[in-house]
Write a protein that holds these residues in place. Structure first.
Motif: not given
Ligand code: GYE
Length: 305
Positions: A104, A208, A158, A26, A29-30, A237
């Motif tokens: 997660r 978020h 969050r 997505e 970060w991922r 992030d």
């Molecule tokens: O913040 C987001 C990603 O699960 C903490 O997942 C993660 C989140 C992160 O898509 O950018």
């Protein structure tokens, strides 16, 4: 049958096989998270089988079942959403395949369905974002919120962390809140709709994640306003693009959420496969930091993702 973990019925020199079920791809970060897991697997001398959930829980469940059927030595799951995992985790447990939950969280009836959870304290991230905002605005602001993927633990945490802090500050008002699915394009789209509906009322964007904030920055600029000045943006992030946006003055704050979780995951997996889990905590949380436009300049060159 006396086979040792990692033996895979082979000549005894083969590597342990780990199935990794990722949420999808997505955002930035991922990407960093996936790379970190891949690298750490190699470093640890494990074979990694990678399954991309492509943002669908159904795909993730199928991949998990398939890893169980393959008889992998261990499974790492980054669950898209929090609930709905009991049945498939039962299957892994029945086959004695240990599951490590990464990034997660899951909500299951029976906690013994997984060995340990490793990830960020996303509730605290929401709190830190709110605390920064109160400090910045003196506790008075009209906020629009871009939520992450519905049902995902970081979204829930969050959302709650932020609200628990602003509860004592009646001057902070959330005037609109909607999911942008942790994606840049969706963040932009939702922000465009917010701007149409609420126009000049919007003083702050709480996103978020950074990717949605960056999408929102584009929407704000398209509407002829100055992100970072006309509208304050705070997100979570700490990806490189967020640091760049802070240095350009367009993003005001990011709360770091470290995606480099691979090494911790494989340290734990090594112990799990060795049966050495006596003192392993059920939850292992990674510490977060807050960065603003000033500190961004100092650290941008040292950022690893
Ligand atoms: O913040 C987001 C990603 O699960 C903490 O997942 C993660 C989140 C992160 O898509 O950018």
């Amino acid at each position: 049958n006396g086979a040792m973990k990692g033996d895979n019925g082979g000549d005894g020199t083969s590597k342990p096989i780990i199935g990794f079920v990722q949420t999808g791809s997505e955002g930035d970060w991922r990407k960093a998270h996936t790379e970190s897991v891949r690298e750490a697997a190699e470093e640890a001398g494990f074979e990694l089988r990678f399954a991309d959930g492509q943002a669908k829980q159904e795909n993730q469940i199928k991949a998990l079942s398939s890893f169980v059927a393959q008889g992998v030595d261990g499974i790492i799951l980054a669950p898209l959403v929090e609930t709905g995992w009991d049945n498939v985790l039962e299957k892994a447990k029945k086959r004695n395949i240990p599951v490590l939950i990464l990034d997660r969280q899951v909500e299951v009836k029976d906690d013994s369905l997984y060995v340990t959870y490793i990830g960020a304290d996303t509730y605290n991230e929401g709190r830190l974002a709110a605390e920064w905002l109160i400090e910045k605005t003196g506790g008075k602001a009209k906020v629009v919120e871009l939520q992450g993927t519905p049902g995902a633990s970081p979204t829930i945490n969050r959302y709650n962390g932020f609200r628990d802090v602003i509860a004592d500050h009646s001057g902070i008002e959330i005037i609109a809140s909607q999911s942008g699915d942790f994606r840049r394009s969706k963040g932009k789209e939702v922000m465009e709709a917010f701007l149409k509906k609420h126009g000049d009322d919007i003083e702050v964007v709480y996103a978020h994640n950074d990717d949605m904030a960056i999408g929102a920055i584009q929407a704000i600029e398209d509407a002829g306003k100055k992100p970072g000045d006309d509208i304050i943006l705070v997100s979570i992030d700490g990806v490189r693009a967020a640091f760049e946006a802070m240095v350009e003055g367009k993003l005001n704050c990011t709360v770091e959420c470290n995606p480099l979780q691979g090494p911790m995951a494989f340290d734990a997996m090594k112990k799990i496969l060795a049966g050495d889990i006596g003192d392993m905590p059920k939850k292992q949380m990674i510490k977060d930091r807050v960065y603003d436009r000033d500190s961004a300049k100092e650290v941008i060159d040292s950022r690893k993702y």
